[in-house]
Design a protein around this motif. Structure first.
Motif, short mmCIF file in Angstrom:
data_model
loop_
_atom_site.label_atom_id
_atom_site.label_comp_id
_atom_site.label_asym_id
_atom_site.label_seq_id
_atom_site.Cartn_x
_atom_site.Cartn_y
_atom_site.Cartn_z
N GLU A 140 -100.07 37.65 27.11
CA GLU A 140 -101.10 38.77 26.56
C GLU A 140 -101.97 38.76 27.55
N ASP A 141 -102.81 40.14 27.36
CA ASP A 141 -103.80 40.46 28.42
C ASP A 141 -105.05 39.61 28.29
N TYR A 142 -105.26 38.85 27.13
CA TYR A 142 -106.53 38.10 27.01
C TYR A 142 -106.02 36.73 27.82
N HIS A 143 -104.98 36.53 28.17
CA HIS A 143 -104.64 35.35 29.11
C HIS A 143 -104.92 35.53 30.50
N GLN A 144 -105.02 36.91 30.79
CA GLN A 144 -104.99 37.10 32.39
C GLN A 144 -106.19 37.13 32.82
N ASP A 145 -106.35 36.33 33.91
CA ASP A 145 -107.76 36.09 34.73
C ASP A 145 -108.59 35.31 33.81
N TYR A 146 -108.02 34.40 33.02
CA TYR A 146 -109.08 33.74 31.96
C TYR A 146 -110.25 33.08 32.48
N TRP A 147 -110.01 32.39 33.39
CA TRP A 147 -111.02 31.33 34.32
C TRP A 147 -112.17 32.35 34.48
N ASN A 148 -111.99 33.51 35.07
CA ASN A 148 -113.04 34.43 35.67
C ASN A 148 -113.68 35.08 34.55
N ARG A 149 -112.91 35.50 33.44
CA ARG A 149 -113.50 36.11 32.58
C ARG A 149 -114.19 35.39 31.46
N ALA A 150 -113.63 34.04 30.89
CA ALA A 150 -113.98 33.40 29.76
C ALA A 150 -113.82 31.89 30.04
N GLY A 151 -113.56 31.24 31.22
CA GLY A 151 -113.50 30.09 31.38
C GLY A 151 -114.61 29.12 31.44
N ASP A 152 -115.73 29.70 31.75
CA ASP A 152 -116.72 28.72 31.49
C ASP A 152 -117.42 28.75 30.28
N ARG A 153 -116.96 29.27 29.10
CA ARG A 153 -117.04 29.24 27.66
C ARG A 153 -115.92 28.27 26.92
N ASN A 154 -115.11 27.73 27.68
CA ASN A 154 -114.21 26.90 27.06
C ASN A 154 -114.19 25.71 27.61
N PRO A 155 -114.55 24.87 26.54
CA PRO A 155 -114.58 23.41 26.99
C PRO A 155 -113.59 22.61 27.79
N TYR A 156 -112.02 23.01 27.10
CA TYR A 156 -110.87 22.74 27.98
C TYR A 156 -110.84 23.33 29.45
N CYS A 157 -111.21 24.26 29.69
CA CYS A 157 -111.15 24.89 31.05
C CYS A 157 -112.01 24.27 31.80
N MET A 158 -113.33 23.89 31.34
CA MET A 158 -114.53 23.36 32.10
C MET A 158 -114.22 21.79 32.52
N ALA A 159 -113.31 21.36 31.69
CA ALA A 159 -113.16 19.82 31.87
C ALA A 159 -111.65 19.88 32.82
N VAL A 160 -110.87 20.88 32.71
CA VAL A 160 -109.62 20.76 33.63
C VAL A 160 -109.91 21.51 34.95
N ILE A 161 -110.31 22.81 35.02
CA ILE A 161 -110.26 23.68 36.18
C ILE A 161 -111.14 22.88 37.21
N PRO A 162 -112.56 22.76 37.20
CA PRO A 162 -113.39 22.37 38.32
C PRO A 162 -112.67 21.54 39.23
N PRO A 163 -112.22 20.14 38.44
CA PRO A 163 -111.43 19.25 39.48
C PRO A 163 -110.35 19.84 40.19
N LYS A 164 -109.64 20.72 39.75
CA LYS A 164 -108.61 21.31 40.63
C LYS A 164 -109.23 22.17 41.59
N LEU A 165 -110.04 22.91 41.36
CA LEU A 165 -110.73 23.77 42.40
C LEU A 165 -111.43 22.98 43.26
N GLN A 166 -111.97 21.87 43.03
CA GLN A 166 -112.59 20.77 44.09
C GLN A 166 -111.48 20.45 44.99
N LYS A 167 -110.25 19.97 44.42
CA LYS A 167 -109.18 19.32 45.27
C LYS A 167 -108.76 20.50 46.17
N LEU A 168 -108.67 21.94 45.58
CA LEU A 168 -108.42 23.01 46.30
C LEU A 168 -109.35 23.13 47.46
N ARG A 169 -110.58 23.15 47.31
CA ARG A 169 -111.57 23.46 48.43
C ARG A 169 -111.62 22.31 49.49
#
Length: 178
Positions: A140-169
């Motif tokens: 569904e549309d609300y799932h697309q580009d979720y991190w950039n649109r709403a992830g910083d307001r979602n505690p789950y995303c804030m716990a899971v995504i930044p460590p992944k991005l840190q590994k990537l960088r």
């Protein structure tokens, strides 16, 4: 520029995998969706129930003259835990499985080689499956580009995504968009 190709990967929550691959040079798009199940046109709620057989997955559109399929696989294996069967952290169920859906025989060979390369980085056996490409259903549309649109307001995303991005960088800084 080479003709764009597609890669379809499942590594747990699609919000989390999408956020990683949107950072890469040579990636022109990432779509979250569902693949590998039996229900036609599944909804998010149906997939979350675990009864459809689908995986939450991403479909990556990329330019192989800028980033190779092998690079995408190496990033995939480094930014999720491919040793967890049907789960990623607290996300449990076959919908969160680690899977690769090759688009052709060459991608299938590359997937097997990528898994072998990645095994050196993991003390436990990799349980990622290589599954036949099947019907793709965009989420569904609300799932697309979720991190950039709403992830910083979602505690789950804030716990899971930044460590992944840190590994990537840290490990793949040469593959990031400028």
């Amino acid at each position: 520029m080479a003709e764009e190709q597609l890669a379809t990967l499942a590594g747990g929550c699609f919000w989390c995998t999408e956020a990683v691959f949107l950072q890469l040079a040579g990636v022109s798009g990432v779509e979250s969706g569902y693949i590998g199940g039996a229900t036609a046109n599944p909804t998010y709620e149906e997939v979350c129930s675990g009864r459809t057989g689908h995986a939450e997955a991403i479909r990556i559109r990329f330019d192989p003259s800028v980033i190779s399929y092998d690079d995408l696989l190496d990033i995939f294996f480094a930014t999720h835990d491919p040793t967890q069967l049907n789960r990623q952290g607290n996300d449990i169920g076959t919908q969160y499985r680690s899977a690769i859906f090759p688009h052709d025989a060459a991608q299938g060979e590359a997937a097997r080689a990528g898994m072998a390369r990645a095994q050196a980085d993991w003390p436990q056996p990799i349980v990622t499956t290589i599954e036949p490409l099947s019907e793709w259903y965009p989420a569904e549309d609300y799932h697309q580009d979720y991190w950039n649109r709403a992830g910083d307001r979602n505690p789950y995303c804030m716990a899971v995504i930044p460590p992944k991005l840190q590994k990537l960088r840290k490990k793949f800084s040469d593959r990031l968009m400028a």
